[in-house]
Write an enzyme that holds these catalytic residues in place. Structure first.
Site, short mmCIF file in Angstrom:
data_model
loop_
_atom_site.label_atom_id
_atom_site.label_comp_id
_atom_site.label_asym_id
_atom_site.label_seq_id
_atom_site.Cartn_x
_atom_site.Cartn_y
_atom_site.Cartn_z
N ASN A 61 6.10 5.04 -2.37
CA ASN A 61 5.78 3.75 -3.00
C ASN A 61 6.77 2.68 -2.55
OD1 ASN A 61 7.54 5.35 -4.65
ND2 ASN A 61 7.11 4.11 -6.44
N GLU A 74 0.39 6.70 -2.21
CA GLU A 74 -0.85 7.21 -1.61
C GLU A 74 -1.50 6.17 -0.72
OE1 GLU A 74 0.17 7.25 -4.70
OE2 GLU A 74 -0.89 8.70 -5.95
N CYS A 111 -3.14 7.11 -9.22
CA CYS A 111 -3.68 6.09 -10.12
C CYS A 111 -5.12 5.74 -9.71
CB CYS A 111 -2.79 4.84 -10.08
SG CYS A 111 -3.06 3.79 -8.64
N1 THU Z 1 2.84 4.89 -8.18
C1 THU Z 1 2.48 5.53 -7.03
O1 THU Z 1 3.15 5.42 -5.99
N2 THU Z 1 1.35 6.27 -7.05
C2 THU Z 1 0.54 6.42 -8.14
O2 THU Z 1 -0.54 6.99 -8.02
C3 THU Z 1 0.99 5.93 -9.44
C4 THU Z 1 2.11 4.96 -9.41
C5 THU Z 1 4.03 4.03 -8.13
C6 THU Z 1 3.71 2.56 -8.24
C7 THU Z 1 5.02 2.02 -8.77
O3 THU Z 1 5.88 1.78 -7.66
C8 THU Z 1 5.60 3.16 -9.60
O4 THU Z 1 4.89 4.32 -9.19
C9 THU Z 1 5.43 2.97 -11.09
O5 THU Z 1 4.13 2.67 -11.43
#
Ligand code: THU
Length: 159
Positions: A61, A74, A111
Site C-alpha cells: 500500500n 492489491e 477491500c
Molecule cells: N489497504 C490495503 O492495502 N488493502 C486492502 O485491501 C485494505 C486496506 C490499505 C489502505 C491503507 O493504506 C491502509 O490499508 C488502511 O486502510
C-alpha cells in the site's frame, strides 16, 4: 421469496500447512509489506501475485497526505502487472495485512475496491485467480476466485 447465496472458502491453519508455492507467495507478500508506505494509517499491507510464467510480482500500500490519493497493496500490484505483463495471466494472489509493529492473526480480506479491480483482471484473462489472505500469523483464507468474495459482481457483461 428469499434466496440464499453461498460462497466457498478454505481455511489453512497456518504457514506450515501451505505448499511450497504458497509459502513463496506468503514470504514475498510478508517481505514487501515491511516496506509499505503507510505513515498515516500505520496499517501495512503486502501483496504477491504468481504469474503463469512463474514470476512472482509484489507490491504494497502507498499512502498520501491527501488520504484518498493513496492506494491499496492489491491495486498497486495488479495495475503494475496489467501495465507490464498485459498478456500474462495471474494464477494466484496473496495478501498479508497487519498494523505496523503489532502481532496480528486475523486474516485481512481485500477491500471492496480491490475486489472490483481484481475482478476486472480475472474477467480479462478469462481464468480464475486464487485469492489468499492472511495476517502475519494464524489462519490463511483461500477462495477459488474473486467472485467468491464479490457476489453479484458488476462486470462488462452488463454494459
Ligand atoms: N489497504 C490495503 O492495502 N488493502 C486492502 O485491501 C485494505 C486496506 C490499505 C489502505 C491503507 O493504506 C491502509 O490499508 C488502511 O486502510
Amino acid at each position: 421469496m428469499q434466496k440464499e447465496l453461498k460462497i466457498i472458502f478454505n481455511t489453512i491453519p497456518n504457514y506450515a500447512a501451505l505448499d511450497e508455492t504458497e509459502k513463496k507467495l506468503f514470504d514475498a507478500a510478508k517481505k514487501i509489506r515491511e516496506i509499505a508506505y503507510a505513515p498515516y494509517s500505520n496499517f501495512q499491507v503486502g501483496c504477491a501475485m504468481l504469474l503463469e510464467n512463474g514470476e512472482i510480482v509484489t507490491g504494497s500500500n502507498q499512502e498520501n497526505a491527501a488520504y484518498p490519493s493513496g492506494l491499496c497493496a492489491e491495486r498497486t500490484t495488479i495495475f503494475w502487472v496489467g501495465a507490464n505483463y498485459p498478456d500474462v495471466k495471474i494464477k494466484k494472489l496473496f495478501v498479508i495485512g497487519a498494523p505496523k509493529d503489532a502481532i496480528s492473526s486475523t486474516p485481512i480480506p481485500p477491500c471492496g475496491s480491490c475486489r472490483q479491480s481484481i475482478l476486472e483482471y480475472e474477467s480479462k484473462q478469462a481464468e480464475t485467480i486464487e485469492i489468499y489472505f492472511a495476517s502475519l500469523d494464524g489462519e490463511i483464507y483461500k477462495t477459488r476466485s474473486i467472485r467468491d468474495l464479490l457476489p453479484f459482481s458488476f462486470d462488462a457483461s452488463y454494459l
